[in-house]
Design an enzyme around this catalytic site. Structure first.
Site, PDB file in Angstrom:
ATOM      1  N   PRO A  25      -2.311   5.096   2.230  1.00  0.00           N
ATOM      2  CA  PRO A  25      -1.953   4.499   3.526  1.00  0.00           C
ATOM      3  C   PRO A  25      -0.431   4.514   3.653  1.00  0.00           C
ATOM      4  O   PRO A  25       0.274   4.080   2.746  1.00  0.00           O
ATOM      5  CB  PRO A  25      -2.492   3.069   3.426  1.00  0.00           C
ATOM      6  CG  PRO A  25      -2.656   2.792   1.970  1.00  0.00           C
ATOM      7  CD  PRO A  25      -2.850   4.105   1.280  1.00  0.00           C
ATOM      8  N   GLN A  80      -7.347   0.613   6.578  1.00  0.00           N
ATOM      9  CA  GLN A  80      -6.811  -0.520   5.818  1.00  0.00           C
ATOM     10  C   GLN A  80      -6.427  -1.665   6.750  1.00  0.00           C
ATOM     11  O   GLN A  80      -5.757  -1.441   7.757  1.00  0.00           O
ATOM     12  CB  GLN A  80      -5.576  -0.084   5.026  1.00  0.00           C
ATOM     13  CG  GLN A  80      -5.080  -1.183   4.092  1.00  0.00           C
ATOM     14  CD  GLN A  80      -3.752  -0.839   3.442  1.00  0.00           C
ATOM     15  OE1 GLN A  80      -2.720  -0.754   4.111  1.00  0.00           O
ATOM     16  NE2 GLN A  80      -3.778  -0.654   2.137  1.00  0.00           N
ATOM     17  N   CYS A 109       1.481  -4.890   0.116  1.00  0.00           N
ATOM     18  CA  CYS A 109       2.689  -4.648   0.931  1.00  0.00           C
ATOM     19  C   CYS A 109       3.788  -5.645   0.559  1.00  0.00           C
ATOM     20  O   CYS A 109       3.592  -6.860   0.638  1.00  0.00           O
ATOM     21  CB  CYS A 109       2.372  -4.750   2.423  1.00  0.00           C
ATOM     22  SG  CYS A 109       3.845  -4.464   3.425  1.00  0.00           S
ATOM     23  N   LYS A 148      -6.271  -2.516  -2.409  1.00  0.00           N
ATOM     24  CA  LYS A 148      -5.092  -1.847  -2.984  1.00  0.00           C
ATOM     25  C   LYS A 148      -4.127  -2.922  -3.460  1.00  0.00           C
ATOM     26  O   LYS A 148      -3.772  -3.826  -2.693  1.00  0.00           O
ATOM     27  CB  LYS A 148      -4.443  -0.957  -1.930  1.00  0.00           C
ATOM     28  CG  LYS A 148      -3.240  -0.174  -2.413  1.00  0.00           C
ATOM     29  CD  LYS A 148      -2.954   0.990  -1.474  1.00  0.00           C
ATOM     30  CE  LYS A 148      -1.708   1.763  -1.866  1.00  0.00           C
ATOM     31  NZ  LYS A 148      -0.478   1.147  -1.361  1.00  0.00           N
ATOM     32  N   ASN A 209      -2.132   5.215  -8.358  1.00  0.00           N
ATOM     33  CA  ASN A 209      -1.141   5.489  -7.315  1.00  0.00           C
ATOM     34  C   ASN A 209       0.269   5.245  -7.845  1.00  0.00           C
ATOM     35  O   ASN A 209       0.513   4.274  -8.547  1.00  0.00           O
ATOM     36  CB  ASN A 209      -1.426   4.599  -6.089  1.00  0.00           C
ATOM     37  CG  ASN A 209      -0.324   4.649  -5.046  1.00  0.00           C
ATOM     38  OD1 ASN A 209       0.209   3.620  -4.649  1.00  0.00           O
ATOM     39  ND2 ASN A 209       0.037   5.823  -4.592  1.00  0.00           N
ATOM     40  N   GLY A 210       1.161   6.153  -7.452  1.00  0.00           N
ATOM     41  CA  GLY A 210       2.572   5.995  -7.801  1.00  0.00           C
ATOM     42  C   GLY A 210       3.130   7.223  -8.468  1.00  0.00           C
ATOM     43  O   GLY A 210       2.661   7.638  -9.535  1.00  0.00           O
ATOM     44  N   ASP A 211       4.101   7.867  -7.786  1.00  0.00           N
ATOM     45  CA  ASP A 211       4.824   9.007  -8.356  1.00  0.00           C
ATOM     46  C   ASP A 211       3.984  10.255  -8.582  1.00  0.00           C
ATOM     47  O   ASP A 211       4.119  10.921  -9.610  1.00  0.00           O
ATOM     48  CB  ASP A 211       5.512   8.606  -9.676  1.00  0.00           C
ATOM     49  CG  ASP A 211       6.743   7.760  -9.428  1.00  0.00           C
ATOM     50  OD1 ASP A 211       7.244   7.763  -8.289  1.00  0.00           O
ATOM     51  OD2 ASP A 211       7.191   7.083 -10.373  1.00  0.00           O
ATOM     52  N   GLY A 233       1.265   9.387  -2.129  1.00  0.00           N
ATOM     53  CA  GLY A 233       2.016   8.729  -1.062  1.00  0.00           C
ATOM     54  C   GLY A 233       3.161   9.603  -0.578  1.00  0.00           C
ATOM     55  O   GLY A 233       2.964  10.631   0.075  1.00  0.00           O
ATOM     56  N   ARG A 234       4.396   9.221  -0.954  1.00  0.00           N
ATOM     57  CA  ARG A 234       5.579   9.896  -0.418  1.00  0.00           C
ATOM     58  C   ARG A 234       5.610  11.388  -0.703  1.00  0.00           C
ATOM     59  O   ARG A 234       6.179  12.153   0.076  1.00  0.00           O
ATOM     60  CB  ARG A 234       6.842   9.213  -0.966  1.00  0.00           C
ATOM     61  CG  ARG A 234       7.035   7.811  -0.410  1.00  0.00           C
ATOM     62  CD  ARG A 234       8.028   7.021  -1.239  1.00  0.00           C
ATOM     63  NE  ARG A 234       7.518   6.795  -2.588  1.00  0.00           N
ATOM     64  CZ  ARG A 234       8.196   6.256  -3.572  1.00  0.00           C
ATOM     65  NH1 ARG A 234       9.447   5.874  -3.353  1.00  0.00           N
ATOM     66  NH2 ARG A 234       7.656   6.085  -4.767  1.00  0.00           N
TER      67      ARG A 234
HETATM   68  C1  LIG Z   1       6.785   4.720   4.587  1.00  0.00           C
HETATM   69  C2  LIG Z   1       5.739   4.011   3.759  1.00  0.00           C
HETATM   70  C3  LIG Z   1       4.729   3.317   4.378  1.00  0.00           C
HETATM   71  C4  LIG Z   1       3.740   2.667   3.610  1.00  0.00           C
HETATM   72  N1  LIG Z   1       2.720   2.016   4.246  1.00  0.00           N
HETATM   73  C5  LIG Z   1       1.728   1.441   3.504  1.00  0.00           C
HETATM   74  C6  LIG Z   1       0.619   0.812   4.136  1.00  0.00           C
HETATM   75  O1  LIG Z   1       0.492   0.776   5.368  1.00  0.00           O
HETATM   76  N2  LIG Z   1      -0.331   0.258   3.331  1.00  0.00           N
HETATM   77  C7  LIG Z   1      -0.234   0.286   1.946  1.00  0.00           C
HETATM   78  O2  LIG Z   1      -1.119  -0.221   1.271  1.00  0.00           O
HETATM   79  N3  LIG Z   1       0.802   0.890   1.339  1.00  0.00           N
HETATM   80  C8  LIG Z   1       1.761   1.470   2.083  1.00  0.00           C
HETATM   81  N4  LIG Z   1       2.786   2.120   1.450  1.00  0.00           N
HETATM   82  C9  LIG Z   1       2.749   2.284  -0.018  1.00  0.00           C
HETATM   83  C10 LIG Z   1       2.080   3.624  -0.395  1.00  0.00           C
HETATM   84  O3  LIG Z   1       0.737   3.646   0.041  1.00  0.00           O
HETATM   85  C11 LIG Z   1       2.115   3.873  -1.909  1.00  0.00           C
HETATM   86  O4  LIG Z   1       1.459   2.818  -2.543  1.00  0.00           O
HETATM   87  C12 LIG Z   1       3.538   3.964  -2.448  1.00  0.00           C
HETATM   88  O5  LIG Z   1       4.341   4.781  -1.641  1.00  0.00           O
HETATM   89  C13 LIG Z   1       3.529   4.487  -3.885  1.00  0.00           C
HETATM   90  O6  LIG Z   1       3.025   5.789  -3.949  1.00  0.00           O
HETATM   91  P1  LIG Z   1       4.039   7.050  -4.096  1.00  0.00           P
HETATM   92  O7  LIG Z   1       4.910   6.784  -5.304  1.00  0.00           O
HETATM   93  O8  LIG Z   1       3.114   8.242  -4.269  1.00  0.00           O
HETATM   94  O9  LIG Z   1       4.827   7.108  -2.845  1.00  0.00           O
HETATM   95  C14 LIG Z   1       3.795   2.720   2.186  1.00  0.00           C
HETATM   96  C15 LIG Z   1       4.849   3.424   1.569  1.00  0.00           C
HETATM   97  C16 LIG Z   1       5.809   4.065   2.336  1.00  0.00           C
HETATM   98  C17 LIG Z   1       6.913   4.828   1.623  1.00  0.00           C
END
Ligand SMILES: Cc1cc2nc3c(=O)[nH]c(=O)nc-3n(C[C@H](O)[C@H](O)[C@H](O)COP(=O)(O)O)c2cc1C
Length: 327
Positions: A25, A80, A109, A148, A209-211, A233-234
């Site tokens: 998300p 979500q 969040c 989550k 989740n993460g990285d 995610g990112r």
């Molecule tokens: C721009 C942005 C928006 C996000 N929005 C949500 C969200 O709406 N709901 C949620 O559970 N996590 C949200 N996250 C967290 C991501 O879902 C994810 O847990 C987090 O980026 C870690 O994963 P990554 O290291 O692959 O980026 C958001 C993260 C970013 C950077």
């Protein structure tokens, strides 16, 4: 062994998924066009950005319909919601159920105003308070309910195992674990060891989740933590093709090269076309922002970003993409 298990049976409740890759998300990122692209490039499950349950319940019809932008082609979809009051959260279900396959609860969040309202990652400090919400939601829908979480409030208070046990006992069908604390927000390295610990004890699917920035990362997370799925995610922002590379490596042990700059440009044009076709409300700034993300990893990325940021409408944007990416 891992590969066989992976390719055979990935389920959330009775819901079967094609592979262990899902799109996280992402508020402000996961518009319909982006979710669809990730789906088309192989994500077995995509998540909506978080929707505020109170907002859903209190909005008028017009306001609500602007929050409910979904299409059937993107399914399977997890929507979500975030909230504090179990009754209001349950009331919001009627609006999202027609569009989704899974209901996901946001307990992660870390934004200040969300924490101030005792929602999201507030529960990483008070995990026992999740029980009321989860029980109410699980009892109010026939859809699988997932959650989550983060691994704790800060590094001195890691409590992911406790939180996961609380959620599992309350009836969630799967848990996505973001391997960072609330205090970390999005900085530092995600702690995959904590995800592994949750997986070792859990009796339900765990989504790590993460990285995840590359296909290698996805495979390493699955192997290292034993988790059932990985959530990107990112790393997917401006790079939906990452899902094709991840799926190929994880499901077929075939490493695909990254896209060339020209291929990135073509994928971006594909995105722009899809955006104008499927978004019910077109926001040019949103489209341009996505375009800037697509420059990551391309040759001369900063010049490309600078040129694209000058575009003021879709036509100009396409012209600049063609010129800058030579497509
Ligand atoms: C721009 C942005 C928006 C996000 N929005 C949500 C969200 O709406 N709901 C949620 O559970 N996590 C949200 N996250 C967290 C991501 O879902 C994810 O847990 C987090 O980026 C870690 O994963 P990554 O290291 O692959 O980026 C958001 C993260 C970013 C950077």
């Amino acid at each position: 062994m891992c590969l066989m298990l992976r390719s055979r049976d990935i389920r959330i409740a009775k819901f079967r998924l094609a592979n262990p890759l899902c799109l996280a998300p992402l508020l402000g990122v996961n518009c319909i066009a982006f979710r669809l692209m990730c789906h088309n490039y192989g994500a077995a499950l995509v998540y909506s950005p978080m929707l505020h349950s109170t907002g859903l319940v209190k909005a008028d019809d017009e306001g609500r319909s602007s929050m409910l932008e979904f299409v059937k082609e993107e399914r399977p979809l997890a929507i979500q919601i975030i909230g504090r009051d179990p009754n209001i959260m349950a009331e919001s279900l009627q609006y999202i159920e027609p569009y989704c396959d899974i209901i996901d609860l946001n307990f992660g969040c870390p934004d200040k105003d969300i924490l101030g309202q005792k929602m999201g990652a507030y529960f990483s400090k008070h995990p026992e308070q999740m029980t009321k919400i989860v029980s109410k939601i699980v009892g109010s829908t026939n859809k699988p309910v997932t959650a989550k979480i983060r691994i704790g409030w800060d590094s001195q208070h890691l409590n992911q195992n406790k939180a996961a046990k609380i959620l599992e006992d309350a009836g969630v069908a799967a848990i996505a674990v973001h391997g960072r604390t609330t205090k970390q927000r999005y900085s530092g390295k995600a702690n995959w060891e904590s995800i592994k610990q949750v997986k070792e004890k859990a009796n339900i699917p765990i989504i790590g989740n993460g990285d995840i920035w590359s296909a290698d990362d996805a495979k390493r997370m699955l192997d290292m933590t034993g988790c059932d799925m990985v959530m990107v995610g990112r790393g997917a922002m401006g790079n939906p093709y990452l899902f094709r590379r991840c799926v190929s490596l994880v499901m077929e042990e075939k490493a695909l090269p990254d896209q060339t700059t020209e291929q990135k440009g073509r994928t971006l044009l594909e995105f722009i076309k899809l955006y104008s076709k499927v978004q019910p409300v077109k926001r040019f700034t949103e489209l341009r922002q996505h375009s800037l993300w697509f420059c990551t990893g391309a040759k001369g990325a900063s010049t490309k970003r600078l040129m694209l940021s000058k575009a003021e409408n879709e036509e100009e944007l396409v012209r600049i993409v063609r010129k800058e990416f030579k497509v």
